[in-house]
Design an enzyme around this catalytic site. Structure first.
Site, PDB file in Angstrom:
ATOM      1  N   LYS A  26     -25.063 -21.939 -66.854  1.00 17.99           N
ATOM      2  CA  LYS A  26     -25.321 -20.553 -66.426  1.00 17.99           C
ATOM      3  C   LYS A  26     -26.717 -20.428 -65.812  1.00 17.99           C
ATOM      4  CE  LYS A  26     -26.716 -17.372 -69.602  1.00 17.99           C
ATOM      5  NZ  LYS A  26     -27.928 -16.675 -69.160  1.00 17.99           N
ATOM      6  N   ASN A  27     -27.712 -21.015 -66.493  1.00 18.30           N
ATOM      7  CA  ASN A  27     -29.090 -20.827 -66.034  1.00 18.30           C
ATOM      8  C   ASN A  27     -29.423 -21.644 -64.792  1.00 18.30           C
ATOM      9  OD1 ASN A  27     -29.417 -19.052 -68.088  1.00 18.30           O
ATOM     10  ND2 ASN A  27     -30.750 -20.350 -69.341  1.00 18.30           N
ATOM     11  N   ARG A  96     -30.956  -9.799 -66.446  1.00 22.76           N
ATOM     12  CA  ARG A  96     -32.356 -10.049 -66.113  1.00 22.76           C
ATOM     13  C   ARG A  96     -32.484 -10.904 -64.851  1.00 22.76           C
ATOM     14  NH1 ARG A  96     -37.641 -10.372 -67.628  1.00 22.76           N
ATOM     15  NH2 ARG A  96     -38.616 -12.374 -67.248  1.00 22.76           N
ATOM     16  N   CYS A 120     -30.805  -9.816 -72.079  1.00 18.67           N
ATOM     17  CA  CYS A 120     -30.889  -9.820 -73.539  1.00 18.67           C
ATOM     18  C   CYS A 120     -32.149  -9.100 -73.995  1.00 18.67           C
ATOM     19  CB  CYS A 120     -30.983 -11.267 -74.047  1.00 18.67           C
ATOM     20  SG  CYS A 120     -29.413 -11.971 -74.530  1.00 18.67           S
ATOM     21  N   ARG A 125     -40.212  -9.369 -72.138  1.00 22.18           N
ATOM     22  CA  ARG A 125     -39.699  -9.982 -70.907  1.00 22.18           C
ATOM     23  C   ARG A 125     -40.202  -9.291 -69.640  1.00 22.18           C
ATOM     24  NH1 ARG A 125     -33.841 -12.544 -71.696  1.00 22.18           N
ATOM     25  NH2 ARG A 125     -34.833 -14.142 -70.521  1.00 22.18           N
ATOM     26  N   PRO A 126     -41.507  -9.227 -69.445  1.00 19.67           N
ATOM     27  CA  PRO A 126     -42.032  -8.634 -68.216  1.00 19.67           C
ATOM     28  C   PRO A 126     -41.769  -9.548 -67.020  1.00 19.67           C
ATOM     29  CG  PRO A 126     -43.815  -9.587 -69.504  1.00 19.67           C
ATOM     30  CD  PRO A 126     -42.559  -9.771 -70.304  1.00 19.67           C
ATOM     31  N   ILE A 127     -41.988  -9.031 -65.825  1.00 17.89           N
ATOM     32  CA  ILE A 127     -41.807  -9.861 -64.627  1.00 17.89           C
ATOM     33  C   ILE A 127     -43.109  -9.971 -63.841  1.00 17.89           C
ATOM     34  CG2 ILE A 127     -39.310  -9.518 -64.412  1.00 17.89           C
ATOM     35  CD1 ILE A 127     -39.928  -7.442 -62.232  1.00 17.89           C
ATOM     36  N   ASP A 128     -44.233  -9.772 -64.564  1.00 22.04           N
ATOM     37  CA  ASP A 128     -45.526  -9.785 -63.881  1.00 22.04           C
ATOM     38  C   ASP A 128     -45.824 -11.122 -63.195  1.00 22.04           C
ATOM     39  OD1 ASP A 128     -45.540 -10.653 -66.596  1.00 22.04           O
ATOM     40  OD2 ASP A 128     -47.721 -10.749 -66.541  1.00 22.04           O
ATOM     41  N   LEU A 129     -45.359 -12.237 -63.783  1.00 17.72           N
ATOM     42  CA  LEU A 129     -45.661 -13.542 -63.177  1.00 17.72           C
ATOM     43  C   LEU A 129     -44.912 -13.704 -61.855  1.00 17.72           C
ATOM     44  CD1 LEU A 129     -45.474 -15.685 -66.437  1.00 17.72           C
ATOM     45  CD2 LEU A 129     -47.542 -14.965 -65.231  1.00 17.72           C
ATOM     46  N   ASP A 309     -33.501 -21.130 -76.388  1.00 18.09           N
ATOM     47  CA  ASP A 309     -32.097 -20.705 -76.392  1.00 18.09           C
ATOM     48  C   ASP A 309     -31.277 -21.391 -77.485  1.00 18.09           C
ATOM     49  OD1 ASP A 309     -32.635 -19.019 -74.332  1.00 18.09           O
ATOM     50  OD2 ASP A 309     -31.627 -20.188 -72.782  1.00 18.09           O
ATOM     51  N   ARG A 400     -21.501 -13.321 -72.159  1.00 18.16           N
ATOM     52  CA  ARG A 400     -22.451 -13.505 -71.050  1.00 18.16           C
ATOM     53  C   ARG A 400     -22.710 -14.985 -70.770  1.00 18.16           C
ATOM     54  NH1 ARG A 400     -27.652 -11.528 -72.534  1.00 18.16           N
ATOM     55  NH2 ARG A 400     -28.069 -12.719 -70.665  1.00 18.16           N
TER      56      ARG A 400
HETATM   57  C1  UD1 Z   1     -35.138 -18.418 -68.711  1.00 16.03           C
HETATM   58  C2  UD1 Z   1     -33.703 -18.560 -69.170  1.00 16.03           C
HETATM   59  C3  UD1 Z   1     -33.591 -18.136 -70.625  1.00 16.03           C
HETATM   60  C4  UD1 Z   1     -34.586 -18.902 -71.489  1.00 16.03           C
HETATM   61  C5  UD1 Z   1     -35.988 -18.813 -70.920  1.00 16.03           C
HETATM   62  C6  UD1 Z   1     -36.989 -19.701 -71.626  1.00 16.03           C
HETATM   63  C7  UD1 Z   1     -32.482 -18.161 -67.127  1.00 16.03           C
HETATM   64  C8  UD1 Z   1     -31.545 -17.295 -66.377  1.00 16.03           C
HETATM   65  N1  UD1 Z   1     -32.880 -17.718 -68.337  1.00 16.03           N
HETATM   66  O1  UD1 Z   1     -35.474 -17.047 -68.848  1.00 16.03           O
HETATM   67  O2  UD1 Z   1     -32.258 -18.389 -71.062  1.00 16.03           O
HETATM   68  O3  UD1 Z   1     -34.581 -18.337 -72.792  1.00 16.03           O
HETATM   69  O4  UD1 Z   1     -35.983 -19.223 -69.533  1.00 16.03           O
HETATM   70  O5  UD1 Z   1     -36.561 -21.032 -71.588  1.00 16.03           O
HETATM   71  O6  UD1 Z   1     -32.828 -19.238 -66.681  1.00 16.03           O
HETATM   72  N2  UD1 Z   1     -42.955 -13.962 -69.023  1.00 16.03           N
HETATM   73  C9  UD1 Z   1     -43.951 -13.100 -68.676  1.00 16.03           C
HETATM   74  N3  UD1 Z   1     -43.997 -12.625 -67.409  1.00 16.03           N
HETATM   75  C10 UD1 Z   1     -43.079 -13.005 -66.457  1.00 16.03           C
HETATM   76  C11 UD1 Z   1     -42.073 -13.907 -66.826  1.00 16.03           C
HETATM   77  C12 UD1 Z   1     -42.025 -14.372 -68.116  1.00 16.03           C
HETATM   78  O7  UD1 Z   1     -44.786 -12.726 -69.513  1.00 16.03           O
HETATM   79  O8  UD1 Z   1     -43.183 -12.555 -65.308  1.00 16.03           O
HETATM   80  C13 UD1 Z   1     -42.877 -14.457 -70.411  1.00 16.03           C
HETATM   81  C14 UD1 Z   1     -41.599 -13.991 -71.086  1.00 16.03           C
HETATM   82  O9  UD1 Z   1     -41.728 -12.686 -71.622  1.00 16.03           O
HETATM   83  C15 UD1 Z   1     -41.407 -15.033 -72.135  1.00 16.03           C
HETATM   84  C16 UD1 Z   1     -41.953 -16.300 -71.473  1.00 16.03           C
HETATM   85  O10 UD1 Z   1     -42.783 -15.863 -70.401  1.00 16.03           O
HETATM   86  O11 UD1 Z   1     -42.185 -14.731 -73.260  1.00 16.03           O
HETATM   87  C17 UD1 Z   1     -40.891 -17.243 -70.938  1.00 16.03           C
HETATM   88  O12 UD1 Z   1     -40.095 -16.547 -70.003  1.00 16.03           O
HETATM   89  P1  UD1 Z   1     -39.396 -17.276 -68.774  1.00 16.03           P
HETATM   90  O13 UD1 Z   1     -39.673 -18.725 -68.819  1.00 16.03           O
HETATM   91  O14 UD1 Z   1     -39.742 -16.521 -67.546  1.00 16.03           O
HETATM   92  O15 UD1 Z   1     -37.882 -17.034 -69.103  1.00 16.03           O
HETATM   93  P2  UD1 Z   1     -36.772 -16.475 -68.140  1.00 16.03           P
HETATM   94  O16 UD1 Z   1     -36.912 -17.072 -66.798  1.00 16.03           O
HETATM   95  O17 UD1 Z   1     -36.682 -15.008 -68.289  1.00 16.03           O
END
Ligand code: UD1
Length: 424
Positions: A26-27, A96, A120, A125-129, A309, A400
Site C-alpha cells: 500500500k505504502n 493522509r 489514521c 501528523r503535520p505536513i510542515d516538512l 507500523d 484501509r
Molecule cells: C509513512 C507511512 C506510514 C508510516 C510512516 C512512518 C505511507 C503512505 N505511510 O507515513 O504507514 O507509519 O511513514 O514509517 O507511506 N512529520 C512532521 N512533519 C511532516 C511530516 C511528518 O512532523 O511534514 C512527522 C510525523 O508527525 C511523524 C514523523 O514525522 O511523527 C514520521 O512521519 P512520516 O515519515 O512523514 O510518515 P508518513 O509519510 O505520514
C-alpha cells in the site's frame, strides 16, 4: 462505512499453518499512483489490491481528470487528461496520502490546492516538512484554516535538508523535482524501501533519480516521463503482520511475495522471542510452538529500524509472551490506543508517554474496537491467540490496509468470520 456495520467474530486458540502471498505494498502504491499525475501516458501497476486507501487515491486521480481501472490485480492509470489542480475536502480528508498529489501536480500544472489531509488518527501528523521542502524549491504557499494553495510557477531545483527523515515528505519532494530542470538534492532523506520503489518506478518511466535508500537522494530533472508497466514491491507490513500472527499462535506460516531483507528488524525480534525464522529472497517462514519469550525492548525508528507500523502487532505478541517487554514508540505520539483494547482481553500493559511496559499473560476473548489500521490488525492477532471468542469492530480501519484479511487468516487455519453487526 459506519464503524458498527460489520465485525469480526474470532475464536482463538488455533495454530496458524500454511502459505500466503502478499501483494503490492500500500505504502509503495500510493505515492506511485500520485506520481502518475505527471505522466501523459498509460501506466499499469501489477499486483495491486482493492484497499480502501488505494480506492480513495484513485478517486482523487479521477477528480483531477485522470482515468483508472482494475483488471484483476492490474491497475491501469491514464492521466493524459488531468487538468484540474484542486482536491476537495471530502477526498483529501479521506486519506493522509492525499498530500502526495502536491509534488506531481506542481510538476504537471505548476499549481495545486488541497484541503488538509486525513488518515489514521495516530498523532499530530503535520505536513510542515512537505511544505518547507516545496518552499525551498521555489513554490509559493498560501494556507488558511481549510486548505493549502501552491503556486509552482517558480519551481526550481535546489538542495533541501529535511529537519526529520519523513517518508512522505521525501517522496513528495522527489516527485516535485522529477520534471524540474537541473539537479535537486534531498539531504536527511528517509530511506524506507517504498522510497527506493518510487525511485525505481520513476526511472523505469524515464526519470533520473538515484540515492534512494540512503540519506541523500539526487534527482536530475528530465523533460517528461513515459508510460509502461511496473510491479511495486510486496507489502512488508502486511507480511510482518501475518508472521507475527504465526509466531504468536504457533504453527508454521510462510509469506511469499515480500523481500526478506525488508523485514530484518522484525525477524530479529521474532528470533529473540524464540520463533524459528527462515529467510528466502522473496519469502519468509516463521515456525513456533506459540510459547514465546518477552523481547525486552522494541523501539520504533525510521528504516532500517523497527517499523512503527508493526508496533501495534508486536505489542499484541508481547502481551501474550512470557515475561516483560518494553515498547517505545518514537515516530507517532498517539499510537498506543490499541493497548486500551488489549487490556479488555486481559493484557497487562502500562503506558507512560511514548513507552509501554508489557507483562505477558494469557489473553481471553472480549469485545474490542479498532481505532486505527495497524492497531486493528493487532486486535485481530490478539483475538486469534486468546482463549474464547472475541468481537472486533471498526473494520473500516483494517480495510484501509489489508485486503481479504479474514480470508488469508482463515486459509492459515484461524477461526475468523466477518459478519454484519446487529447494532445497525
Ligand atoms: C509513512 C507511512 C506510514 C508510516 C510512516 C512512518 C505511507 C503512505 N505511510 O507515513 O504507514 O507509519 O511513514 O514509517 O507511506 N512529520 C512532521 N512533519 C511532516 C511530516 C511528518 O512532523 O511534514 C512527522 C510525523 O508527525 C511523524 C514523523 O514525522 O511523527 C514520521 O512521519 P512520516 O515519515 O512523514 O510518515 P508518513 O509519510 O505520514
Amino acid at each position: 462505512m459506519d464503524d458498527c456495520m460489520e465485525k469480526y467474530i474470532i475464536t482463538g486458540g488455533r495454530r496458524l499453518t500454511g502459505e500466503i502471498d502478499v501483494m503490492a505494498a500500500k505504502n509503495a502504491v500510493l505515492p506511485i499512483i500520485a506520481c502518475c499525475i505527471m505522466i501523459k501516458d498509460t501506466v499499469v501497476l501489477r499486483g495491486c489490491e482493492r484497499l480502501t486507501d488505494i480506492d480513495n487515491m484513485l478517486l482523487i486521480i479521477k477528480s483531477l481528470g485522470g482515468a483508472c481501472s482494475f483488471d484483476g490485480n492490474d491497475l491501469t492509470i491514464d492521466c493524459r487528461k488531468v487538468g484540474r489542480h484542486s482536491v476537495n475536502r471530502a477526498l483529501s480528508g479521506a486519506l493522509r496520502s492525499s498530500v502526495f498529489i502536491l509534488g506531481p501536480l506542481l510538476s504537471r500544472l505548476r499549481s495545486a490546492e488541497l484541503s488538509y489531509p486525513g488518515g489514521c488518527d495516530i498523532g499530530l501528523r503535520p505536513i510542515d516538512l512537505h511544505l518547507d521542502g516545496l518552499r525551498a524549491l521555489g513554490v509559493r504557499l498560501e494556507e488558511d484554516e481549510e486548505k493549502i494553495s501552491c503556486d509552482g510557477r517558480g519551481l526550481h531545483s535546489g538542495t533541501v535538508v529535511l529537519a526529520f527523515p519523513s517518508v512522505g515528505a521525501t517522496e513528495n519532494l522527489i516527485m516535485a523535482a522529477v520534471l524540474t530542470g537541473g539537479r535537486t538534492v534531498l539531504r536527511n532523506a528517509a530511506a524506507e524501501p517504498e522510497i527506493v520503489d518510487l525511485q525505481n518506478f520513476i526511472n523505469a518511466m524515464g526519470g533520473c533519480v538515484h540515492g534512494a535508500g540512503s540519506g541523500t537522494v539526487v534527482i536530475d530533472g528530465v523533460k517528461k516521463l513515459h508510460g509502461g508497466a511496473y510491479s511495486p514491491i510486496g507489502d512488508r507490513i502486511a507480511a510482518g503482520t501475518y508472521l507475527i500472527g504465526g509466531a504468536m499462535c504457533g504453527g508454521r506460516v510462510s509469506v511469499r511475495g515480500v523481500r526478506s531483507d525488508h523485514l530484518c528488524a522484525l525477524t530479529d525480534k521474532l528470533r529473540a522471542a524464540g520463533a524459528v525464522v527462515t529467510e528466502y529472497p522473496d519469502a519468509v517462514t516463521v515456525e513456533s510452538d506459540g510459547n514465546l519469550r518477552a523481547v525486552r525492548k522494541v523501539e520504533t525508528q525510521p528504516y532500517p529500524g523497527f517499523p512503527t507500523d508493526l508496533q501495534a502487532p508486536i505489542t499484541a505478541m508481547t502481551a501474550s509472551s512470557n515475561g516483560r517487554s518494553y515498547i517505545i514508540e518514537n515516530l507517532f505520539e498517539n499510537r498506543f490506543r490499541h493497548t486500551r483494547e488489549l487490556k479488555k482481553m486481559g493484557a497487562d500493559i502500562v503506558v507512560c508517554g511514548r513507552a509501554a511496559t508489557v507483562r505477558g499473560c494469557r489473553l481471553h476473548g472480549a469485545a474490542v474496537h479498532a481505532e486505527d489500521l495497524r492497531g486493528g490488525a493487532a486486535l485481530v492477532l490478539a483475538a486469534l491467540k486468546a482463549e474464547g471468542t472475541s468481537e472486533v469492530t471498526g473494520l473500516r480501519h483494517i480495510d484501509r490496509g489489508y485486503c481479504d484479511f479474514e480470508a488469508r487468516i482463515a486459509s492459515l487455519g484461524g477461526n475468523i468470520k466477518r459478519v454484519k453487526n446487529s447494532c445497525v
